[in-house]
Write a protein that holds these residues in place. Structure first.
Motif, PDB file in Angstrom:
ATOM      1  N   SER A 130       0.858  -1.169   0.000  1.00  0.00           N
ATOM      2  CA  SER A 130       0.000   0.000   0.000  1.00  0.00           C
ATOM      3  C   SER A 130       0.899   1.225   0.000  1.00  0.00           C
ATOM      4  O   SER A 130       1.801   1.336   0.805  1.00  0.00           O
ATOM      5  CB  SER A 130      -0.870  -0.006   1.249  1.00  0.00           C
ATOM      6  N   PHE A 131       0.646   2.085  -0.907  1.00  0.00           N
ATOM      7  CA  PHE A 131       1.530   3.228  -1.021  1.00  0.00           C
ATOM      8  C   PHE A 131       0.851   4.486  -0.545  1.00  0.00           C
ATOM      9  O   PHE A 131      -0.175   4.886  -1.077  1.00  0.00           O
ATOM     10  CB  PHE A 131       1.993   3.395  -2.460  1.00  0.00           C
ATOM     11  N   GLN A 132       1.496   5.060   0.428  1.00  0.00           N
ATOM     12  CA  GLN A 132       0.960   6.323   0.900  1.00  0.00           C
ATOM     13  C   GLN A 132       1.213   7.387  -0.142  1.00  0.00           C
ATOM     14  O   GLN A 132       2.199   7.347  -0.844  1.00  0.00           O
ATOM     15  CB  GLN A 132       1.716   6.729   2.158  1.00  0.00           C
ATOM     16  N   PHE A 167       2.284  11.053  -1.353  1.00  0.00           N
ATOM     17  CA  PHE A 167       3.359  11.897  -0.858  1.00  0.00           C
ATOM     18  C   PHE A 167       2.860  12.873   0.191  1.00  0.00           C
ATOM     19  O   PHE A 167       3.509  13.147   1.173  1.00  0.00           O
ATOM     20  CB  PHE A 167       3.974  12.705  -1.995  1.00  0.00           C
ATOM     21  N   SER A 191       2.837  11.466   3.435  1.00  0.00           N
ATOM     22  CA  SER A 191       4.139  11.222   4.052  1.00  0.00           C
ATOM     23  C   SER A 191       4.862  12.509   4.400  1.00  0.00           C
ATOM     24  O   SER A 191       5.719  12.535   5.242  1.00  0.00           O
ATOM     25  CB  SER A 191       5.003  10.363   3.132  1.00  0.00           C
ATOM     26  N   TYR A 232      11.437   1.617  -3.543  1.00  0.00           N
ATOM     27  CA  TYR A 232      10.519   2.744  -3.414  1.00  0.00           C
ATOM     28  C   TYR A 232      10.075   2.904  -1.964  1.00  0.00           C
ATOM     29  O   TYR A 232      10.087   4.000  -1.411  1.00  0.00           O
ATOM     30  CB  TYR A 232       9.291   2.550  -4.323  1.00  0.00           C
ATOM     31  N   GLU A 233       9.688   1.772  -1.367  1.00  0.00           N
ATOM     32  CA  GLU A 233       9.242   1.794   0.028  1.00  0.00           C
ATOM     33  C   GLU A 233      10.319   2.363   0.942  1.00  0.00           C
ATOM     34  O   GLU A 233      10.054   3.204   1.793  1.00  0.00           O
ATOM     35  CB  GLU A 233       8.906   0.371   0.473  1.00  0.00           C
ATOM     36  N   ARG A 244      10.605   5.987   0.460  1.00  0.00           N
ATOM     37  CA  ARG A 244       9.467   6.698   1.017  1.00  0.00           C
ATOM     38  C   ARG A 244       9.611   6.812   2.536  1.00  0.00           C
ATOM     39  O   ARG A 244       9.355   7.855   3.122  1.00  0.00           O
ATOM     40  CB  ARG A 244       8.176   5.960   0.668  1.00  0.00           C
ATOM     41  N   GLU A 260       9.923  10.123   4.804  1.00  0.00           N
ATOM     42  CA  GLU A 260       9.039  10.318   5.940  1.00  0.00           C
ATOM     43  C   GLU A 260       9.824  10.650   7.202  1.00  0.00           C
ATOM     44  O   GLU A 260       9.432  11.488   7.995  1.00  0.00           O
ATOM     45  CB  GLU A 260       8.269   9.023   6.156  1.00  0.00           C
ATOM     46  N   VAL A 312       2.592   5.937  -8.580  1.00  0.00           N
ATOM     47  CA  VAL A 312       2.178   6.759  -7.451  1.00  0.00           C
ATOM     48  C   VAL A 312       2.327   8.232  -7.795  1.00  0.00           C
ATOM     49  O   VAL A 312       3.307   8.631  -8.425  1.00  0.00           O
ATOM     50  CB  VAL A 312       3.050   6.505  -6.194  1.00  0.00           C
ATOM     51  N   THR A 313       1.363   9.005  -7.373  1.00  0.00           N
ATOM     52  CA  THR A 313       1.425  10.434  -7.616  1.00  0.00           C
ATOM     53  C   THR A 313       1.480  11.160  -6.290  1.00  0.00           C
ATOM     54  O   THR A 313       0.780  10.784  -5.356  1.00  0.00           O
ATOM     55  CB  THR A 313       0.164  10.892  -8.381  1.00  0.00           C
ATOM     56  N   ALA A 314       2.285  12.184  -6.239  1.00  0.00           N
ATOM     57  CA  ALA A 314       2.370  12.976  -5.018  1.00  0.00           C
ATOM     58  C   ALA A 314       1.208  13.943  -4.966  1.00  0.00           C
ATOM     59  O   ALA A 314       0.568  14.228  -5.979  1.00  0.00           O
ATOM     60  CB  ALA A 314       3.671  13.745  -4.994  1.00  0.00           C
ATOM     61  N   GLY A 315       0.945  14.435  -3.773  1.00  0.00           N
ATOM     62  CA  GLY A 315      -0.039  15.486  -3.663  1.00  0.00           C
ATOM     63  C   GLY A 315       0.505  16.732  -4.333  1.00  0.00           C
ATOM     64  O   GLY A 315       1.666  16.784  -4.728  1.00  0.00           O
TER      65      GLY A 315
END
Lengths: 492, 706
Positions: free
Chosen positions: A120-122, A124, A127, B293-294, B297, B301, B638-641
């Motif tokens: 599951s990928f949070q 950005f 995070s 990637y994990e 990430r 964090e 995955v896309t960032a906010g």
């Protein structure tokens, strides 16, 4: 190098990776004592450093501030991981993990935060939580007086995280099998091979191998780390036991077989390989290992014999072509080549004869021919080369046959500098006419070309070719002769 | 002009005003950058170049800092405060339209400065032992003078032999390898036995492993030896190539199943992210990619976010085992061919005497700085000769201008043009020499026939002929690695060999190259490079079974157990679905390549690059479900906010794509990506664990030495 270091060393030496044998009878007792000592040393360390807190800060500037050393230290800490070094005012952490001195440096909140599991990928945005809140919150949560309890407080998850970040951790408290396995599974979940191996080292020291092996069977990732670690540190015996307990007998056999590479002395190596024969290889591999043993056994005999013959100067062949290297440990085909080179024509009964080698190692006709051809061509023994291909039919006629295309034979002969007279015999045997002509042209076998064009009744090509050879040459004359032959019915 | 400063104390306090800081530091003057750490320096230098602020001198703190505890407290007191005094008209200068590649030389500086710091941690004269494969990377970022300046006396290569050093201090700069650490233990213990006292320091690059430290402890020298980490994760080899220089990544991860480098990859990404990010999109495929990637990430964090303008927008992570076919093909693009034949090491190649047409070999840096090379590196080899001869003619013309010049013109010519011409002349003759030499080598080994076999394998055409070609290759004991390469290509494209063929080819291989290659075959099988077709089980059954396991997260452990089964390459089906193999009857004009297939003479579009193209085009994996299923899943996007930067900047950085190959990538793939970039108006930056090619990849599978 930095003050406070001895304490750390104490800590490490006493607690973490104490040499440990599985045979140790009272290991529980030892371990207990060990852990106790470890805890004690930690406590003193914590207290001491607590008091030192302010002093430490000063010592940070102890180095001349303008020096590269000082500034690059900052660099280093920031590069390593911006996260872990919030307490970078305490340089100790860079050399070896030390206990926390300033709680704000150990953003525990990040540990308390719901951790996203694999898969599951949070996003950005999630995070990138507000750092200021996250980083300074723990300070409120953990007053300094609680430091002493840190060690026992860390959950498997926290411990793994700390290990990943190169911070101080303690594995001693993971004593029940369940705790140990939880720790291991947590390390695997964190995908950090370094930490997985570290935990495995701890488990290796603190669990009997039977129990550890049993648990690893269902943990493929951990198992592979363990196997790799054992391979790297060269714990063959344990690895053998591991494979055995998992019924991975083929792996076990191969791994033991691999060890022959470490045996330098050829006689010892031979004996080692002989010993390998009883290992549970797959049927195919068993045959190969048998071959390996037989091969080395033969090579030792051949080598001893030839060395003696060579030095005594009895045989011409060794005088003419001194051996460049020993035949020991060479592949089968190289050995065959050697045999075709130095022992051609020996009777089938001798170990060194080509025929014997061919039979013993079940060498295919094609392979035998290629190797033999190479060796005899190298010696320019064209008669032997001829004989390789010559077969007699029941009427006594001879004919040249080959299990591989004659264009290949030509190629090999040419690479061994065969003269044109020899080459053209074989070019002539190439079946495909176009291929024959192109080979003949490549190797300047004029006769073949001329005859082929003649047989094709291709007058035009012959005329063209006449232009390519020298006027005074015999080829030119031959072409002239053919062209003027009125008996021939040209197609063009 | 009053200069604007932003001081960023990364991992300490967030944004600070320089003025505030200045007040705290006695004696420091505005105009001098005061840098707390290098990440801050990076931010500032980037910021300065953005605003074209010339007055800033980026230096490490030079003024004596008398009252550091106070400063520390001050700084801590500012935590959370975000200040940025603005003045000066150039705060946001105009940006150029075309996406420019970020400046990666920064990474070199980071590494160099850290190394110097580490060397200073062992004050006084010392001898430095360097791991052999760290020497070239080290050369790229520092030189002997740098080392000497920091009290390094003698330099040695780690050779796993007893040492002769007389120095009282020994420093070891090594990779975290058990073998090397063992050797150091022997050195230290030998000293101890002799009653000799020295100080020892091990600098592990890019990080240390617990297993190494454990060994130090077991050998009783923990404490006698201090250890450190040199976080030299990334070495920029060229404007668009960054290497982790970890060739062992491939074997460790894909063969041994050891994930020790996963976090390293994550840290490398993290470094790139904090210097050139923030990234806004991450795509990836492969288990290792997912884990890297994990890891990245998590590190993000743990750390802090910095609001800066992204220079790199998108990231694509790919596992090498997603596409093993491509690195096993013969390279025919100039740079790849040079690598296959002469082996480019760390961006540098050694041309042997027959290339240089002199009596000595020359080491040449091959990168975009070499103007001649830069123009031919991505070209199909068949095009290179034409180009070089044209170039040679131009050069001649330029030289010929001299005749008919008067003294003054001649003077200008000599001062302005001659040097450039001479330089070009030198490069030109080198590359012509290299081309000739490669040509000779390739014709000698019947390159055409070899390529024909490869293309047949890729097309799935005349497989029996291919097998007998390979057989003969083996029988004649031609290059072992080459034989193995062909066998692996056969297995990968055909989803394994028929048991009969497997047995026979293996037998012949062992006879020709040595029976100890039993071990190699076992490795190749483990990795899925060379396998037997499983009788009885059809492909679809296998696929669905494995697919189910992969999708079921709770069965994670089982997935692993089955991973060797899942390694079916499905090459034919993938080829059809993605159109990887153009129809062979069409003419392919190599002068005007129409797609990425040109890197393999038009015979095959590299799967890895095709995936990247497709995913970028679709902005994700939608529509590629069947493909990912055949590739054993593990794809993600995955896309960032929203990250607040203005739209124009966004589009600029969006067009810069960082592609990270976990397990190595080839120069051919880089050429293909450059081609793709030109076609689509994108810029690709390749980050790889190492530059690889078929020989390196297969040599890492060998087990035939002690």
């Amino acid at each position: 190098m930095i003050r406070g270091k001895p304490d750390e060393d104490d800590y490490w030496n006493n607690s973490k990776f104490k040499a440990f044998t599985f045979d140790d009878e009272d290991d529980d007792f030892t371990r207990l004592k060990e852990s106790k000592r470890a805890v004690n040393s930690i406590r003193s360390l914590v207290e001491e450093e607590d008091e030192e807190d302010d002093v430490e800060k000063v010592s940070w500037s102890g180095e001349p501030v303008g020096s590269i050393s000082w500034s690059v230290k900052e660099t280093e800490s920031s590069i390593r991981s911006t996260g872990e070094v919030r307490d970078q005012s305490f340089p100790k952490i860079h050399t070896a993990p030390s206990l926390p001195k300033n709680s704000s440096g150990y953003s525990l909140s990040s540990l308390f935060k719901g951790k996203a599991k694999t898969g599951s990928f949070q996003s950005f945005s999630e995070s990138f939580g507000d750092p200021s809140i996250r980083n300074y919150a723990p300070e409120l949560r953990k007053p300094k007086s609680e430091y002493k309890d840190y060690v026992s407080d860390w959950t498997p998850e926290e411990t793994v995280k700390r290990m990943q970040q190169g911070k101080v951790y303690s594995l001693e408290k993971f004593r029940s099998l369940q705790d140990k396995l939880l720790l291991l599974d947590e390390a695997v979940n964190a995908h950090d091979g370094n930490v997985i191996t570290a935990v495995l080292i701890y488990l290796k020291k603190s669990l009997s191998k039977e129990i550890l092996f049993r648990e690893l069977i269902t943990r493929e990732i951990a198992l592979r780390h363990y196997i790799h670690y054992l391979k790297e540190i060269g714990e063959q015996k344990l690895l053998v036991e591991l494979f055995k307990s998992m019924d991975r007998t083929e792996d076990m056999a191969l791994m033991q077989y691999r060890d022959h590479l470490n045996v330098r002395d050829e006689n010892k190596r031979r004996d080692f390989l002989k010993n390998c024969l009883s290992f549970p290889f797959s049927p195919d591999d068993a045959t190969h290992v048998q071959d390996h043993y037989t091969l080395l056994e033969r090579q030792i005999i051949i080598e001893a014999n030839d060395k003696q013959v060579e030095s005594s100067g009895q045989a011409d062949i060794f005088k003419k072509y001194p051996r460049k290297a020993s035949i020991l440990n060479m592949p089968i085909i190289t050995t065959l080549y050697y045999s075709c080179f130095y022992h051609y024509g020996e009777s089938d009964g001798t170990f060194s004869s080509p025929a014997n080698i061919r039979k013993t190692f079940r060498i295919s006709d094609k392979q035998f021919l290629l190797t033999c051809l190479g060796a005899r061509a190298k010696l320019k023994a064209w008669f032997d080369v001829d004989a390789l291909f010559t077969t007699k039919n029941w009427l006594g006629y001879t004919k040249k046959r080959s299990p591989i295309g004659f264009h290949r034979i030509v190629d090999i002969l040419q690479k061994n500098n065969a003269p044109v007279q020899v080459l053209q015999d074989y070019v002539n045997l190439v079946e495909d006419v176009e291929q024959k002509i192109s080979l003949a042209q490549k190797y300047k076998c004029h006769d073949v070309i001329i005859n082929t064009y003649r047989d094709l009744k291709d007058r035009q090509q012959l005329i063209v070719y006449r232009g390519k050879v020298e006027r005074s040459s015999s080829e030119y004359r031959k072409i002239e002769e053919i062209l003027s032959n009125s008996q021939l019915r040209w197609k063009n | 002009m009053r200069v604007l400063f932003k001081l960023v104390l990364l991992s300490q306090v967030g944004w600070q005003s320089f003025d505030h800081f200045m007040t705290a530091c006695h004696g420091a003057r505005p105009g001098v950058m005061v840098v707390f750490n290098l990440a801050a320096a990076v931010t500032m230098s980037a910021w300065c170049s953005e605003t074209e602020c010339v007055d800033c001198r980026l230096g490490l703190l030079s003024a004596p800092l008398m009252d550091l505890p106070q400063v520390t407290r001050e700084v801590n007191g500012w935590a959370g405060v975000s200040l940025c005094s603005t003045s000066g008209p150039m705060a946001h200068s105009v940006r150029r339209d075309a996406p420019e590649l970020p400046d990666f030389s920064l990474l070199k500086r980071l590494a160099r400065d850290q190394l110097i710091y580490l060397l200073e941690q062992l004050p006084g004269r010392k001898d430095l032992f360097i791991e052999a494969d760290l020497m070239s990377p080290l050369d790229r970022i520092a030189n002997v003078t740098t080392l000497k300046q920091h009290d390094v006396d003698k330099l040695y290569k780690v050779e796993h032999k007893p040492i002769v050093s007389t120095s009282d201090q020994l420093c070891f700069l090594i990779r975290p390898r058990i073998k090397t650490v063992k050797w150091i233990c022997d050195v230290v213990n030998a000293d101890k036995a002799f009653g000799r006292f020295r100080r020892y320091k091990i600098i592990f690059s890019p990080q240390k492993f617990y297993a190494c430290e454990n060994l130090l402890e077991e050998q009783g020298i923990f404490g006698d030896v201090t250890t450190d980490e040199w976080s030299f994760y990334l070495l920029p080899l060229d404007d668009d190539i960054i290497s982790l220089e970890l060739p062992e990544f491939f074997r460790d991860y894909f063969l041994e199943g050891d994930q020790r480098w996963v976090r390293t990859a994550g840290s490398a990404l993290h470094l790139l992210h904090s210097v050139y990010g923030p990234f806004s999109k991450v795509y990836g495929i492969g288990r290792c990619s997912k884990m890297a990637y994990e890891s990245w990430r998590e590190q993000v964090e743990e750390g802090e976010q910095r609001a800066r303008q992204a220079e790199i927008g998108n990231v694509f992570l790919i596992d090498r085992d997603v596409d093993l076919v491509t690195p096993l093909c013969s390279q025919v693009v100039y740079e790849g061919l040079v690598d296959d034949i002469f082996r480019i090491k760390c961006g540098c190649v050694e041309f042997c005497p027959d290339v240089t047409s002199s009596d000595k070999s020359i080491k040449v840096m091959l990168n975009s700085q070499d103007k001649v090379f830069n123009e031919i590196r991505n070209e199909h080899f068949s095009q290179v000769f034409g180009f070089l001869s044209q170039k040679a003619r131009n050069l001649q013309t330029a030289y010929d201008k001299r005749s008919g010049m008067d003294i003054k013109q001649m003077k200008t010519f000599v001062s302005e043009e001659l040097k450039g011409l001479k330089q070009e002349h030198r490069l030109l003759s080198l590359h012509i020499g290299a081309s000739e030499s490669m040509m000779k080598k390739k014709t000698k080994q019947d390159f055409q026939e070899l390529l024909k076999t490869e293309h047949s394998l890729l097309e799935g055409f005349e497989i029996r002929e291919c097998i007998s070609y390979i057989e003969e290759h083996i029988n004649r004991q031609v290059s072992m690695v080459e034989s193995m390469r062909l066998l692996c290509l056969l297995s990968l494209t055909e989803n394994g060999l028929l048991p009969k063929d497997y047995r026979s080819l293996k037998n012949q291989f062992l006879q020709s190259y040595g029976i100890e290659h039993l071990l190699t075959f076992s490795n190749l099988k483990q990795l899925g490079l060379l396998v037997e077709q499983q009788p009885g089980e059809t492909l679809t059954v296998m696929e669905s079974r494995v697919g189910k396991l992969v999708n079921d997260k709770t069965a994670g452990k089982l997935t692993d157990a089955f991973s060797s089964l899942a390694k079916k390459s499905n090459f034919r089906a993938l080829g059809r679905r993605l159109n990887l193999v153009p129809k062979s009857d069409e003419e392919y004009d190599l002068r005007v390549p129409r797609d990425m297939a040109y890197i393999f003479s038009g015979a095959y579009i590299p799967l890895s690059c095709k995936l990247i193209e497709q995913v970028l085009e679709r902005d994700g994996w939608t529509g590629l479900e069947e493909v990912t299923r055949m590739l054993n899943g593990h794809e993600f996007a995955v896309t960032a906010g929203s990250n607040g930067s203005d739209a124009r900047v966004k589009t600029d950085s969006q067009r810069i794509i960082l592609v990270m190959f976990l397990g190595g990538c080839t120069f051919s793939e880089i050429s293909a990506l450059r081609f793709l970039g030109r076609e689509k108006g994108l810029k690709f930056i390749v980050v790889t664990t190492a530059i690889t090619n078929s020989a390196r990849l297969l040599e890492s599978m060998l087990d035939n030495h002690a």
